[in-house]
Design an enzyme around this catalytic site. Structure first.
Site, PDB file in Angstrom:
ATOM      1  N   HIS A   1       0.853  -1.196   0.000  1.00 34.14           N
ATOM      2  CA  HIS A   1       0.000   0.000   0.000  1.00 34.14           C
ATOM      3  C   HIS A   1       0.886   1.242   0.000  1.00 34.14           C
ATOM      4  CE1 HIS A   1      -2.746   3.099   1.328  1.00 34.14           C
ATOM      5  NE2 HIS A   1      -3.712   2.327   0.846  1.00 34.14           N
TER       6      HIS A   1
ATOM      7  N   GLU B   1      -3.723   2.352  -7.186  1.00 29.36           N
ATOM      8  CA  GLU B   1      -4.130   3.482  -6.355  1.00 29.36           C
ATOM      9  C   GLU B   1      -3.152   4.639  -6.560  1.00 29.36           C
ATOM     10  OE1 GLU B   1      -6.522   2.005  -2.727  1.00 29.36           O
ATOM     11  OE2 GLU B   1      -4.431   1.734  -2.256  1.00 29.36           O
TER      12      GLU B   1
HETATM   13  P1  PGA Z   1      -9.306   6.329   0.311  1.00 32.57           P
HETATM   14  O1  PGA Z   1      -8.152   5.227   0.552  1.00 32.57           O
HETATM   15  O2  PGA Z   1     -10.490   5.588  -0.223  1.00 32.57           O
HETATM   16  O3  PGA Z   1      -9.557   6.905   1.686  1.00 32.57           O
HETATM   17  O4  PGA Z   1      -8.756   7.313  -0.644  1.00 32.57           O
HETATM   18  C1  PGA Z   1      -7.972   4.205  -0.378  1.00 32.57           C
HETATM   19  C2  PGA Z   1      -6.805   3.349   0.047  1.00 32.57           C
HETATM   20  O5  PGA Z   1      -5.807   3.906   0.523  1.00 32.57           O
HETATM   21  O6  PGA Z   1      -6.837   2.111  -0.083  1.00 32.57           O
END
Ligand code: PGA
Length: 249
Positions: A96, A168
């Site tokens: 992540h 992401e």
């Molecule tokens: P968020 O986080 O939906 O709060 O932007 C997503 C993530 O970090 O997996």
């Protein structure tokens, strides 16, 4: 179309008591559905409670947000894949961007963590994504492809077939900014090409999720892209009623 994956990343939120209350409420609101997959990543300390609260819902996957790459030993404060499995985890979130940015996690570490998950009989959801300056320099795809290649580098093809990837963009996480569906689609296509190089046509089965400020307003539009197989959600997954609405989109 693959069945969409709705994954909740609670980050450092919801201790055991809150997790139990959330899941009681959520289970009452959302019946089992064959047309979508639900995943929860609670904090490790809430994992056992989460599994217990979902004992009547074996179709819901539960996982941890991070593991160490070693199975056991003198690593104070860490969790490992075998221990997570023993506590009920089926899947591990690896790489992540908060791990990469705040805790110095490198591509080499993500690759060792993915391998550790599979060694323990778990699967992994590998997170990748570019920082804002990398996007502005037009290096998004190069960065993401590098992260994917590194993350899967220690897996056999048979293991790779069960991985999930979450794209992401760092600039979209928790910021209120979301990638445009066409931008997400372009990056997801690049990830799919990379997976195909490693796995051939079976790579079409690997779910590629989008994450970064996904909420009730934008989730349908993101999932409408044929390249987006699900969503990984932080902030908007913390409220049981709100999350129940999103997963039934
Ligand atoms: P968020 O986080 O939906 O709060 O932007 C997503 C993530 O970090 O997996």
């Amino acid at each position: 179309m693959k069945r969409p994956v709705f994954a909740a990343n609670w980050k450092l939120n919801h201790g055991p008591q809150e997790a139990r209350a959330f899941l009681q409420r959520f289970s009452g609101l959302v019946a089992p559905r064959a047309d979508r997959t639900f995943v929860f990543f609670p904090p490790a300390i809430s994992l056992a409670v989460t599994g217990f609260a979902l004992r009547e819902r074996p179709e819901i996957l539960v996982g941890v947000q991070n593991i160490h790459w070693e199975d056991k030993g003198a690593f104070t404060g860490e969790n490992s894949a075998p221990i997570a499995r023993d506590a009920g985890a089926k899947i591990v979130l690896v790489g992540h961007s908060e791990r990469r940015q705040l805790f110095g996690e490198t591509d080499e570490m993500t690759s060792k963590k993915v391998a550790a998950a599979y060694r323990a009989g778990l699967t992994a959801m590998l997170c990748v994504g570019e920082r804002l300056e990398e996007r502005e320099r037009n290096t998004t795809q190069a960065v993401v492809v590098r992260q994917v290649k590194a993350g899967i580098s220690r897996l056999e093809p048979s293991q790779l077939a069960s991985i999930a990837i979450a794209y992401e963009p760092v600039w979209a996480i928790g910021t209120g900014r979301t990638a445009k569906p066409e931008d997400a689609t372009a990056v997801h296509s690049a990830i799919r090409r990379t997976l195909k190089e490693a796995l051939g046509s079976k790579a079409t089965e690997i779910p590629i999720l989008y994450g970064g400020t996904v909420n009730a307003e934008n989730v349908a539009e993101l999932l409408a892209s044929p390249e987006v197989d699900g969503v990984l959600v932080g902030g908007a997954s913390l409220d049981a009623d709100g999350w129940a609405r999103i997963v039934q989109t």
